[in-house]
Motif scaffolding. Structure first.
Motif, PDB file in Angstrom:
ATOM      1  N   PRO A 261       0.798  -1.225   0.000  1.00 16.74           N
ATOM      2  CA  PRO A 261       0.000   0.000   0.000  1.00 16.74           C
ATOM      3  C   PRO A 261       0.834   1.281   0.000  1.00 16.74           C
ATOM      4  CG  PRO A 261       0.032  -0.968   2.197  1.00 16.74           C
ATOM      5  CD  PRO A 261       0.713  -1.953   1.290  1.00 16.74           C
ATOM      6  N   ASN A 262       2.120   1.155   0.365  1.00 13.21           N
ATOM      7  CA  ASN A 262       2.988   2.333   0.459  1.00 13.21           C
ATOM      8  C   ASN A 262       4.136   2.222  -0.540  1.00 13.21           C
ATOM      9  OD1 ASN A 262       1.351   3.007   2.691  1.00 13.21           O
ATOM     10  ND2 ASN A 262       2.674   1.799   4.050  1.00 13.21           N
ATOM     11  N   ASP A 585      -5.508   0.458   6.395  1.00 19.99           N
ATOM     12  CA  ASP A 585      -4.942  -0.024   5.133  1.00 19.99           C
ATOM     13  C   ASP A 585      -6.099  -0.126   4.133  1.00 19.99           C
ATOM     14  OD1 ASP A 585      -3.946  -1.405   2.955  1.00 19.99           O
ATOM     15  OD2 ASP A 585      -2.867  -2.899   4.135  1.00 19.99           O
ATOM     16  N   TYR A 587      -6.340  -1.057   1.154  1.00 27.06           N
ATOM     17  CA  TYR A 587      -6.386  -2.252   0.303  1.00 27.06           C
ATOM     18  C   TYR A 587      -6.956  -3.459   1.043  1.00 27.06           C
ATOM     19  CZ  TYR A 587      -3.596   0.774  -2.571  1.00 27.06           C
ATOM     20  OH  TYR A 587      -3.174   1.859  -3.303  1.00 27.06           O
ATOM     21  N   LYS A 588      -7.037  -3.320   2.385  1.00 27.09           N
ATOM     22  CA  LYS A 588      -7.616  -4.401   3.193  1.00 27.09           C
ATOM     23  C   LYS A 588      -8.902  -3.934   3.907  1.00 27.09           C
ATOM     24  CE  LYS A 588      -3.840  -7.218   2.893  1.00 27.09           C
ATOM     25  NZ  LYS A 588      -3.252  -6.816   1.620  1.00 27.09           N
TER      26      LYS A 588
END
Length: 617
Positions: A261-262, A585, A587-588
């Motif tokens: 994610p980063n 997060d 993406y989660k």
């Protein structure tokens, strides 16, 4: 990267003539060229029938297939445009490692390996070197000079040919090159995920192949139906649902994106810019100011080459009023609702691209192209500059003011801000109307639909009394607070036409140009990355926070009688995934993580939100 193919129409007479020309004037052969590690890469090679003279080689390396396959099956055009085919070159198309008919494992934007120590260390530069080495030693009647060009993903493979280039490689043209997939190209802009492009692309491109196959044998694309993309992506919800409903575990790169994610080593390794040193071939980078996919890549490839190589290295930039690849498709006279008053793409192909390859590969003509060939919209003129941005510029701040005003004077108010609610359940659309697929035109389209929303804040100048031309960087500097712990920011630079501006003639789309709000530049920034793309940081609810970021360069004249407008919003949907406005997060994230937030945009002495522009003197 090209996400959406345009529908094919019935063949024109020109297309029929081009296809016949290729058949009558070229022969074809197919070769598997052995790389230094023993893997074989597939090449389609088209040689001029007239073998009375020697020809240079123009190569395109592609992940999108060197089709058609079979010695008797011909491409209908050669080169990126038929001027090159009619001029006469040897054309080579290579399936990159691991794609279609080439052996090996495919790696997206394969990281560059500097200082290789053995033949098992391969990258796109070494594969290009090995291919060129075979071509110049084995193709009959080649003159020992090679050029490379490609648009989008093939633009990346063009850039990747530059480090440790083969001595025969003389001219390279990366065009809209995929360059930086976390900061500015394709899948992410400033850390914000371009979900619609990523999903549309990877449901086909990202599906693995068990062995070398032709494009006609590939039947595994993931099928999905969407007629209204806003509705489709809103109902799909949080990003983990994409995998649950459609992708499963089959699309490796999607999973990798969700796990990174980063801006970590995964993304940093793909960035080819630090490797663009000690470059020997002449380079002409080409891009479109209205390219929805790789505008960033074109500007930053040129800048990296300029900063990291001596001034004696020939490094050129061409930027026109184009969509993705528009310089090679169509005549470039219009885009969206705007008419540029001349065939910009035809002019580029005849006066810039063909002379570039003729000079460096055939010693034909003279090299009188400037460092920067730039089309300035609004005034609709080509300009030649010694540098980009031009030297003769000054930076000025456009300050947001109370009551929707915008001016070059800093605000004097002590307590001035705008307040509104940003709700992920009703995100701001990126485009007016209902679309099935992501449009190209959103980059230049009318923004009146957005101005009408309460969660889009709009600021505009008084009517301009003189023309104002911007050439170069644009920097957003927003002072804001949120009741949440994360936020996205979208800042747009807009040209507002006078109310009495005449409609086009003819006007088949029934466009109203009076009061039109033409998007000149828009860009998103994921607020958690305001201090570092590698180490995200939550917002403190209610605290005034500065979010400062660069938008891609512009070249546009705001004409006398027009106004300059800035819009600020917190979603751009479904172009960009929704921010839950909670520091998780993304993406989660779960659907339950998404929350409303009250946003304040400040424009006072202590927190003077502004957009810095580069004015041509």
């Amino acid at each position: 990267m090209s996400v959406y193919a345009q529908p094919s129409a019935k063949k024109t007479q020109q297309e029929i003539d081009d296809s016949l020309y290729v058949r009558n004037n070229y022969t074809k052969m197919e070769k598997q060229i052995v790389m230094r590690d023993g893997k074989k890469l597939f090449c389609s090679i088209y040689m001029p029938v007239d073998q009375s003279k020697k020809y240079p080689i123009v190569m395109t390396r592609t992940p999108y297939t060197a089709a058609p396959y079979g010695g008797d099956k011909f491409k209908t055009t050669l080169g990126q445009n038929m001027l090159l085919a009619r001029e006469g070159f040897i054309f080579v198309y290579e399936d990159v490692r691991g794609r279609w008919m080439s052996e090996g494992e495919y790696v997206n934007v394969r990281p560059q390996i500097d200082n290789k120590t053995n033949n098992t260390q391969v990258d796109e530069s070494s594969d290009t070197y090995d291919t060129i080495d075979w071509l110049v030693k084995n193709l009959p009647n080649n003159n020992g000079k090679v050029g490379i060009e490609g648009i989008s993903y093939p633009g990346f493979y063009s850039t990747a040919s530059l480090p440790n280039a083969h001595p025969a490689l003389k001219a390279v043209s990366p065009q809209a090159p995929v360059t930086e997939w976390f900061i500015g190209d394709d899948f992410h802009h400033n850390g914000a995920f371009f979900q619609m492009d990523a999903f549309a692309f990877l449901t086909s491109f990202g599906v693995p192949r068990p062995k070398p196959i032709t494009n006609t044998e590939f039947k595994n694309g993931i099928k999905y139906i969407q007629h209204d993309n806003y509705k489709f992506y809103l109902e799909l919800g949080a990003l983990p649902n994409f995998k649950k409903k459609y992708l499963g575990d089959s699309v490796k790169f999607w999973n990798e994106m969700m796990d990174h994610p980063n801006y970590d080593a995964f993304w940093q390794g793909m960035n080819i810019q630090p490797h663009l040193k000690n470059i020997t071939p002449a380079v002409m980078t080409v891009g479109g100011f209205f390219d929805a996919e790789d505008c960033y890549g074109a500007l930053h490839t040129y800048q990296s080459l300029e900063k990291q190589n001596p001034q004696s290295h020939k490094n050129m930039l061409v930027m026109g009023p184009w969509f993705h690849g528009g310089w090679e498709r169509g005549d470039g006279e219009t885009f969206g609702d705007q008419n540029f008053g001349q065939k910009t793409s035809v002019w580029f192909r005849e006066n810039v691209e063909l002379p570039f390859f003729n000079y460096y590969l055939k010693d034909k003509g003279s090299m009188d192209l400037p460092e920067a060939t730039i089309f300035i919209t609004g005034q609709n003129q080509w300009h030649k500059f010694d540098t980009w941005p031009p030297k003769n510029t000054s930076e000025k701040n456009l300050y947001l003011q109370a009551n929707g005003k915008l001016s070059f004077t800093a605000p004097k108010a002590v307590k001035s801000f705008d307040e509104y609610v940003s709700d992920p359940a009703t995100p701001v659309p990126y485009q007016d109307g209902v679309q099935e697929k992501r449009t190209r035109e959103y980059m230049i389209d009318d923004q009146r639909f957005a101005s009408r929303r309460p969660d889009v804040k709009t600021y505009q100048t008084e009517v301009l009394t003189d023309d104002l031309t911007l050439t170069g960087p644009v920097m957003a500097d927003v002072f804001a607070s949120t009741t949440g712990t994360d936020a996205d920011f979208v800042v747009k630079l807009i040209d507002v036409f006078p109310e009495n501006f005449p409609n086009p003639v003819p006007n088949p789309k029934n466009v109203t140009l009076g009061g039109y709000q033409m998007l000149v530049r828009g860009e998103v920034f994921r607020g958690r990355f305001r201090k570092s793309f590698s180490k995200p940081e939550a917002f403190i609810p209610g605290k005034v926070t500065e979010v400062k970021y660069a938008l891609p360069d512009v070249a546009h004249t705001f004409k006398k009688g027009h106004r300059i407008m800035i819009q600020v919003q917190n979603s751009w949907f479904p172009l960009v995934d929704r921010n839950p406005q909670k520091f998780v997060d993304i993406y989660k994230a779960k659907d339950s993580d998404f929350q409303k937030a009250t946003i304040k945009i400040f424009h006072n002495v202590a927190a003077p939100s502004s957009v810095k522009v580069t004015v041509l003197n």
